[in-house]
Design a protein around this motif. Structure first.
Motif, PDB file in Angstrom:
ATOM      1  N   GLN A 218       0.825  -1.215   0.000  1.00 52.55           N
ATOM      2  CA  GLN A 218       0.000   0.000   0.000  1.00 52.55           C
ATOM      3  C   GLN A 218       0.861   1.267   0.000  1.00 52.55           C
ATOM      4  O   GLN A 218       0.547   2.236  -0.696  1.00 52.55           O
ATOM      5  CB  GLN A 218      -0.927   0.002   1.216  1.00 52.55           C
ATOM      6  CG  GLN A 218      -2.068  -0.998   1.148  1.00 52.55           C
ATOM      7  CD  GLN A 218      -3.051  -0.677   0.043  1.00 52.55           C
ATOM      8  OE1 GLN A 218      -3.145   0.458  -0.429  1.00 52.55           O
ATOM      9  NE2 GLN A 218      -3.790  -1.679  -0.397  1.00 52.55           N
ATOM     10  N   ALA A 219       1.936   1.260   0.771  1.00 57.90           N
ATOM     11  CA  ALA A 219       2.791   2.449   0.835  1.00 57.90           C
ATOM     12  C   ALA A 219       3.438   2.724  -0.515  1.00 57.90           C
ATOM     13  O   ALA A 219       3.515   3.880  -0.963  1.00 57.90           O
ATOM     14  CB  ALA A 219       3.857   2.276   1.914  1.00 57.90           C
ATOM     15  N   GLU A 220       3.895   1.668  -1.199  1.00 52.35           N
ATOM     16  CA  GLU A 220       4.488   1.837  -2.525  1.00 52.35           C
ATOM     17  C   GLU A 220       3.465   2.406  -3.506  1.00 52.35           C
ATOM     18  O   GLU A 220       3.739   3.358  -4.244  1.00 52.35           O
ATOM     19  CB  GLU A 220       5.002   0.491  -3.047  1.00 52.35           C
ATOM     20  CG  GLU A 220       6.190  -0.071  -2.313  1.00 52.35           C
ATOM     21  CD  GLU A 220       7.483   0.658  -2.635  1.00 52.35           C
ATOM     22  OE1 GLU A 220       7.487   1.488  -3.552  1.00 52.35           O
ATOM     23  OE2 GLU A 220       8.489   0.392  -1.947  1.00 52.35           O
ATOM     24  N   ALA A 221       2.281   1.806  -3.529  1.00 55.79           N
ATOM     25  CA  ALA A 221       1.255   2.262  -4.457  1.00 55.79           C
ATOM     26  C   ALA A 221       0.852   3.706  -4.170  1.00 55.79           C
ATOM     27  O   ALA A 221       0.673   4.509  -5.092  1.00 55.79           O
ATOM     28  CB  ALA A 221       0.039   1.335  -4.381  1.00 55.79           C
ATOM     29  N   GLY A 222       0.724   4.041  -2.900  1.00 48.55           N
ATOM     30  CA  GLY A 222       0.345   5.407  -2.533  1.00 48.55           C
ATOM     31  C   GLY A 222       1.393   6.424  -2.942  1.00 48.55           C
ATOM     32  O   GLY A 222       1.066   7.512  -3.433  1.00 48.55           O
ATOM     33  N   ARG A 223       2.654   6.071  -2.746  1.00 47.72           N
ATOM     34  CA  ARG A 223       3.729   6.990  -3.133  1.00 47.72           C
ATOM     35  C   ARG A 223       3.708   7.242  -4.629  1.00 47.72           C
ATOM     36  O   ARG A 223       3.844   8.375  -5.092  1.00 47.72           O
ATOM     37  CB  ARG A 223       5.085   6.400  -2.713  1.00 47.72           C
ATOM     38  CG  ARG A 223       6.283   7.236  -3.125  1.00 47.72           C
ATOM     39  CD  ARG A 223       7.557   6.677  -2.507  1.00 47.72           C
ATOM     40  NE  ARG A 223       7.886   5.365  -3.019  1.00 47.72           N
ATOM     41  CZ  ARG A 223       8.574   5.154  -4.143  1.00 47.72           C
ATOM     42  NH1 ARG A 223       8.978   6.195  -4.880  1.00 47.72           N
ATOM     43  NH2 ARG A 223       8.860   3.931  -4.532  1.00 47.72           N
ATOM     44  N   TYR A 225       1.129   6.889  -6.654  1.00 51.48           N
ATOM     45  CA  TYR A 225      -0.079   7.625  -7.017  1.00 51.48           C
ATOM     46  C   TYR A 225       0.132   9.124  -6.829  1.00 51.48           C
ATOM     47  O   TYR A 225      -0.231   9.937  -7.690  1.00 51.48           O
ATOM     48  CB  TYR A 225      -1.275   7.150  -6.183  1.00 51.48           C
ATOM     49  CG  TYR A 225      -2.517   7.959  -6.472  1.00 51.48           C
ATOM     50  CD1 TYR A 225      -3.231   7.778  -7.650  1.00 51.48           C
ATOM     51  CD2 TYR A 225      -2.961   8.931  -5.571  1.00 51.48           C
ATOM     52  CE1 TYR A 225      -4.354   8.532  -7.931  1.00 51.48           C
ATOM     53  CE2 TYR A 225      -4.090   9.689  -5.840  1.00 51.48           C
ATOM     54  CZ  TYR A 225      -4.779   9.483  -7.023  1.00 51.48           C
ATOM     55  OH  TYR A 225      -5.888  10.252  -7.296  1.00 51.48           O
ATOM     56  N   ARG A 226       0.738   9.493  -5.722  1.00 54.11           N
ATOM     57  CA  ARG A 226       1.012  10.919  -5.499  1.00 54.11           C
ATOM     58  C   ARG A 226       1.961  11.470  -6.558  1.00 54.11           C
ATOM     59  O   ARG A 226       1.821  12.615  -7.007  1.00 54.11           O
ATOM     60  CB  ARG A 226       1.584  11.122  -4.090  1.00 54.11           C
ATOM     61  CG  ARG A 226       0.564  10.857  -2.980  1.00 54.11           C
ATOM     62  CD  ARG A 226       1.102  11.245  -1.616  1.00 54.11           C
ATOM     63  NE  ARG A 226       2.218  10.404  -1.186  1.00 54.11           N
ATOM     64  CZ  ARG A 226       2.079   9.248  -0.558  1.00 54.11           C
ATOM     65  NH1 ARG A 226       0.871   8.767  -0.279  1.00 54.11           N
ATOM     66  NH2 ARG A 226       3.135   8.553  -0.172  1.00 54.11           N
TER      67      ARG A 226
END
Length: 253
Positions: A218-223, A225-226
Motif C-alpha cells: 500500500q505504501a508503494e502504491a500510494g507513493r 499515485y502521489r
C-alpha cells in the motif's frame, strides 16, 4: 549493448559456445546495465543471444576456478547473483527474446526479465543436479514464482530439458511465436511498452516486487499515485484520451 530509439538490446555474444556466460561476463553485467538503466531515452530493454541460442548457461570451465578449495564457486556465485540482481532490478520493462538453448544461467537471465518470449526452437533446462551444484535461493525463488513448486522441483531434480510448448504451458515463458516472427513480435511489444507511462510501469514493478516479497504494497502504491499527480502524468493521460491522441507522458524517472 545497442540502442534503437527507446529500446536497448543486450546481446549475449559468444555464439561458438552457445553464448555460455564466463565469470568475467557475469561480473561485467551490472556495469553494462547501468548505462541504459540511467538513460532517460531508453524505455525498454530486450535481452537476447547472438546466433541460434539464447544462453547455454555458465561456462563450466569456471565452476571450480576459485582460489578457496572449500568453496571454489564463491566468487562466481557472488558475481552471478549480482548480475541477476542488476537485471531483476532494472527500472524499466525487460523482455527476454529466446531462441535455441536457454539452459542453467540462461534460465536465470530469462527469469530475471519481466517478460519472456520464445520461438519453437526454444529449449529450457536447469542442470545443477547433473553437476552437483546447489541452486541458490534467489534463483529458486525466481523460478518458483513463475512455474510453482512442482515444476520447480521437476526441473531442478531432473535437469531434463523441456521444449517451448511445455515452457509456455507451465509459465516459464509468456508467449510462443513462429520463428520468423520472433524479432518483429518482440520489437512490436517493446514499441508498445515504450509508448506507455514509464511511471505506471515503474510503479507496477515495485508493487509486484513488494507483493512477491510478502510486504505491504500500500505504501508503494500510494507513493507512486502521489507522484503521478505531481508529475502531471495522470493529467496528460486523461487529456490525451479526451483529445483522441497519443499521450506525451512527461515522467522520465
Amino acid at each position: 549493448m545497442d540502442t534503437d530509439g527507446a529500446v536497448a538490446v543486450l546481446t549475449i555474444d559468444r555464439p561458438a559456445k552457445r553464448n555460455s556466460m564466463t565469470h568475467a561476463m557475469w561480473a561485467a553485467l551490472p556495469e553494462v546495465l547501468a548505462g541504459p538503466a540511467g538513460d532517460p531515452a531508453v524505455r525498454v530493454l530486450v535481452v537476447t543471444g547472438a546466433g541460434a541460442s539464447f544462453c547455454a548457461g555458465a561456462d563450466i570451465a569456471d565452476l571450480l576456478g576459485g582460489p578457496d578449495p572449500e568453496d571454489p564457486m564463491a566468487a562466481l556465485r557472488r558475481d552471478n547473483l549480482a548480475a541477476q540482481a542488476a537485471l531483476r532490478d532494472f527500472p524499466k520493462p525487460t523482455i527476454a527474446m529466446v531462441r535455441g538453448h536457454c539452459i542453467g544461467g540462461g534460465v536465470e537471465l530469462a527469469t530475471c526479465c519481466d517478460l519472456r518470449i520464445t520461438d519453437p526452437t526454444g529449449v529450457f533446462g536447469i542442470t545443477p543436479a547433473k553437476v552437483g551444484i546447489v541452486y541458490t535461493p534467489e534463483s529458486t525463488t525466481a523460478l518458483l514464482d513463475l512455474v510453482g513448486p512442482g515444476m520447480t522441483k521437476y526441473l531442478l531434480f531432473s535437469g531434463e530439458l523441456v521444449d517451448a510448448p511445455t515452457a509456455l504451458r507451465t509459465g516459464l515463458v509468456d508467449r510462443l511465436v513462429p520463428a520468423e516472427d520472433l524479432e518483429d513480435d518482440v520489437h512490436r511489444l517493446a514499441a508498445v511498452l515504450a509508448s506507455r507511462s514509464a511511471l505506471s510501469q515503474r510503479a507496477t514493478k515495485e508493487v509486484v516486487t513488494a507483493l512477491g516479497a510478502g510486504r505491504d504494497a500500500q505504501a508503494e502504491a500510494g507513493r507512486w499515485y502521489r507522484e503521478t499527480i505531481a508529475a502531471g502524468e495522470l493529467a496528460e493521460g486523461v487529456a490525451a484520451f479526451a483529445d483522441r491522441r497519443p499521450p506525451r507522458f512527461p515522467w522520465r524517472g
